[in-house]
Design a protein around this motif. Sequence first.
Motif, PDB file in Angstrom:
ATOM      1  N   ASP A   1      37.818  56.523  71.033  1.00 45.64           N
ATOM      2  CA  ASP A   1      38.392  55.591  70.057  1.00 45.64           C
ATOM      3  C   ASP A   1      39.857  55.285  70.384  1.00 45.64           C
ATOM      4  O   ASP A   1      40.572  56.138  70.907  1.00 45.64           O
ATOM      5  CB  ASP A   1      38.294  56.179  68.652  1.00 45.64           C
ATOM      6  CG  ASP A   1      36.836  56.323  68.228  1.00 45.64           C
ATOM      7  OD1 ASP A   1      35.989  55.689  68.866  1.00 45.64           O
ATOM      8  OD2 ASP A   1      36.577  57.076  67.271  1.00 45.64           O
TER       9      ASP A   1
ATOM     10  N   GLU B   1      22.505  56.194  71.544  1.00 46.78           N
ATOM     11  CA  GLU B   1      22.169  55.238  72.599  1.00 46.78           C
ATOM     12  C   GLU B   1      20.668  55.102  72.806  1.00 46.78           C
ATOM     13  O   GLU B   1      20.178  54.008  73.084  1.00 46.78           O
ATOM     14  CB  GLU B   1      22.824  55.686  73.907  1.00 46.78           C
ATOM     15  CG  GLU B   1      22.635  54.729  75.068  1.00 46.78           C
ATOM     16  CD  GLU B   1      23.346  55.202  76.319  1.00 46.78           C
ATOM     17  OE1 GLU B   1      23.742  54.347  77.143  1.00 46.78           O
ATOM     18  OE2 GLU B   1      23.522  56.425  76.494  1.00 46.78           O
TER      19      GLU B   1
ATOM     20  N   ARG C   1      27.902  57.624  69.714  1.00 46.61           N
ATOM     21  CA  ARG C   1      27.062  56.465  69.378  1.00 46.61           C
ATOM     22  C   ARG C   1      25.643  56.745  69.867  1.00 46.61           C
ATOM     23  O   ARG C   1      25.450  57.077  71.042  1.00 46.61           O
ATOM     24  CB  ARG C   1      27.597  55.193  70.034  1.00 46.61           C
ATOM     25  CG  ARG C   1      26.776  53.942  69.699  1.00 46.61           C
ATOM     26  CD  ARG C   1      27.268  52.724  70.474  1.00 46.61           C
ATOM     27  NE  ARG C   1      26.941  52.816  71.879  1.00 46.61           N
ATOM     28  CZ  ARG C   1      25.786  52.417  72.420  1.00 46.61           C
ATOM     29  NH1 ARG C   1      24.827  51.916  71.646  1.00 46.61           N
ATOM     30  NH2 ARG C   1      25.578  52.509  73.724  1.00 46.61           N
TER      31      ARG C   1
ATOM     32  N   TYR D   1      27.220  63.571  62.481  1.00 47.99           N
ATOM     33  CA  TYR D   1      26.259  62.513  62.791  1.00 47.99           C
ATOM     34  C   TYR D   1      24.848  62.969  62.421  1.00 47.99           C
ATOM     35  O   TYR D   1      24.457  64.101  62.688  1.00 47.99           O
ATOM     36  CB  TYR D   1      26.321  62.144  64.277  1.00 47.99           C
ATOM     37  CG  TYR D   1      27.680  61.660  64.709  1.00 47.99           C
ATOM     38  CD1 TYR D   1      28.013  60.310  64.645  1.00 47.99           C
ATOM     39  CD2 TYR D   1      28.657  62.556  65.137  1.00 47.99           C
ATOM     40  CE1 TYR D   1      29.276  59.861  65.015  1.00 47.99           C
ATOM     41  CE2 TYR D   1      29.922  62.121  65.508  1.00 47.99           C
ATOM     42  CZ  TYR D   1      30.227  60.768  65.446  1.00 47.99           C
ATOM     43  OH  TYR D   1      31.478  60.336  65.810  1.00 47.99           O
TER      44      TYR D   1
ATOM     45  N   SER E   1      34.194  59.671  69.512  1.00 44.24           N
ATOM     46  CA  SER E   1      33.068  59.585  68.582  1.00 44.24           C
ATOM     47  C   SER E   1      31.764  59.487  69.374  1.00 44.24           C
ATOM     48  O   SER E   1      31.773  59.320  70.591  1.00 44.24           O
ATOM     49  CB  SER E   1      33.233  58.379  67.648  1.00 44.24           C
ATOM     50  OG  SER E   1      33.306  57.181  68.405  1.00 44.24           O
TER      51      SER E   1
ATOM     52  N   TRP F   1      23.237  60.467  73.125  1.00 44.77           N
ATOM     53  CA  TRP F   1      24.441  59.911  72.517  1.00 44.77           C
ATOM     54  C   TRP F   1      25.433  59.522  73.604  1.00 44.77           C
ATOM     55  O   TRP F   1      25.599  60.239  74.584  1.00 44.77           O
ATOM     56  CB  TRP F   1      25.104  60.934  71.595  1.00 44.77           C
ATOM     57  CG  TRP F   1      24.210  61.553  70.574  1.00 44.77           C
ATOM     58  CD1 TRP F   1      23.346  62.597  70.757  1.00 44.77           C
ATOM     59  CD2 TRP F   1      24.097  61.196  69.188  1.00 44.77           C
ATOM     60  NE1 TRP F   1      22.706  62.914  69.594  1.00 44.77           N
ATOM     61  CE2 TRP F   1      23.148  62.071  68.607  1.00 44.77           C
ATOM     62  CE3 TRP F   1      24.707  60.240  68.382  1.00 44.77           C
ATOM     63  CZ2 TRP F   1      22.794  62.000  67.257  1.00 44.77           C
ATOM     64  CZ3 TRP F   1      24.357  60.183  67.053  1.00 44.77           C
ATOM     65  CH2 TRP F   1      23.416  61.047  66.501  1.00 44.77           C
TER      66      TRP F   1
END
Length: 757
Positions: free
Chosen positions: A757, A151, A149, A720, A147, A752
């Motif tokens: 995961d 940043e 995130r 996203y 995935s 990102w």
Amino acid sequence: MESNLEMVDTLLANDELNTSDRLEQLERKVSVQSDELTCLKSALADCIRRIQLLESKPTASPAPAAPSKISPKSVPLAVKARSEKRLSLTPSTARLSQANSSTRSSSNSLNEGHTSPSMVLKLRGRSVKLYAQTEHLADSVGAPDASLRLEWVYGYRGKDCRSNIFLLSTGELVYFIASVAVLYNPEENNQRFYLGHTDDIKCLSVHPNGVHCATGQTAGHNKKDSRPHVRIWDAINLTTLKVIGSEFQSSISCLSFSKVNGDVLAVVDDGNDKFLSLWQWETGLKLASTKCYSDAVLNCEFHPLEKNLLFTSGKQHLFYWTFDGALLHKKTAVFEPASNTLIQNSESTKNAKLEKPKFVLCMSFDSRGDLITGDSDGNLIVWSHKEARMVRIVKKLSDTGIFTINVKDDCLIYAGKSNKIVELDSNYQLTGRSLELGENCGGCRCILYLNKNMVIVGTMKNSLYEANLGEFNFSKCLISSHCDEIWGLSKGKNASSFLTCANDGFLSLWDSMSFGQVWSVGLQDRLHCVDSHPSLDLAAVGFSKPKWIVFDLIERKTIYMQSEGSEQIEVIKYSPNGCYLAAGSRDNNIYVYRVSDNGLRYSRIGKCSAHSSFVTHLDWSSNCEYLMSNSGDYEILFWRAETCRQVVDVQVIRDVEWASRNCVLSMETVGIWDNGSDGTDINACCESKRAQLLVSVDDFGKVNLFKYPCSSVKAGRKVYGGHSSHVTNCRFINNETRLITTGGNDMALFQWEILND
């Protein structure tokens, strides 16, 4: 008589509606006909190529092409003097071009002499045939385990928004860019994000408690899910407290919490009627609503001491509003000095006449509660908050208008379109403290006092600066970005660095570990694409006109310049070994060059001419022998780089290993396309071979994550948001542990982190 007039008005209104409907219907017909013409052109090009294939005869393999002569206009700037002696050693470009044209394949279609797995993808009514490798690709139906995130966000929206930096009780600065509200701690160099919005945030207000924030957004791509609305959220845990919307017309232009107890929120809708409404935000109850003004409303503020008094200003107006519990009552401020108005910076009372300014650009309040405004004529005016009259006029403080005012204790700072910040005392006299930002910083859009000496400055070039007005008198860039559409993106020489270029004419180097801009150089013209050399400190930069350059990343200067083709350079790319450079143009051609002398010398090998539309994407094979290209009419063509001849045999190219996956049309990227795509929805893609991930970015502000290879039309994905405009480009960097995406109209760079995961 009155009934006749009403009848005429009704007929005119109906006629306007009918005219509007007819115009909309004609626009739809033109759009449909344009699509049909595109399909017809593509079908005709396919027919011609098939006829040429039937008429063509096998020819002997051509001899390897010799390097072409460098024309005087394409001589490297660093070696121009010694290059004149070398020109006679190379053959003529004209002879090589003639040889290439005589040996070029007469067909653009792949030769299907042998059976191979294939798939047909339909885009905008056209069938695009894709060929798989000999070993059939496994279907990648499910979404990836990894995935993304968010940043870091590079940039701040200062180009067209105002009053949008606040200090929270947490010690963080809050501002916005694209559809992201950013909470930034300058001391720790850390960012947090509120991601509840679906499109451009246009305004921001902070509750008196310094914790609750309100942000208003514009209407988005999806009319159902992206209507203009206001979100009230908590800055501690980033949770949404309330959403106010459903009745706003266009976008939210201004917001203000009541300063006394913070229970009321004022909202200005930027629709045709510019409605001002008051809301009990905790319950979502609308208290009052009225038409504010017929033109632009730029500011809305509650009085800091009186609960039911607020002010709005903008184009040629300043209004006092009072709320009686049920209705809003308006009083218009008159731009004429009274007999007791104190006028400064005026030689005599004869010169005291004040013209009504075109815009009232900013507002603030002094310690007594009087209103202070700055206008487009450079005047600073103090108004009595009890009645709409002028108390003091300070004329012509700035030649470029006063864009922002901030008051702290007994001092006031102001700034305008120029990059100079000036401080005044309580008597509106100069304190002697001022600061001028650099020429490339842009004009000041918003100023915020941190303490007596330190201020935060948001500029019109989408950057944030920390400035010291004390004895040290310095400025430091905290956040920066481009100030126009960003299209060019490339990995840097170091694993953690990356390069960008934009329509603002700047080429910039960034470091993903320190979250900062290393340097930025203006190259005058609009820039469109960039690619760094795989082993040298060089970058090739394509312009929004028929020109490209080679830029030295160490000395920060141009060392080679070439004019090529007749239109914009759409894509530029070095081969994996750095021995070739390919430039795809909007004139439908790909120009291939041999690179020598440590990147200082570029000899044109030839021109790849077979596309029937402009070239959009390029990929090199790992062995640097082949090129793959996409075009604006959804063609996928393959080329032999050394001869610039098209490869039409499926058996030759289907098992070729490609060094990158930036072509959006290929068998390994077919899953990124949705049913009903028109072929222009996806702007770019890139792959991570290490993590077996593929990313695509589209016109709807989305970043899509897939498994790689993505050879299934029903491939799962993770989507996203954050960007509010078309996302133009994407690249994996830092050993493929980070992803960079670039925004178009939102002018933002997103970094990102890849999470497993």
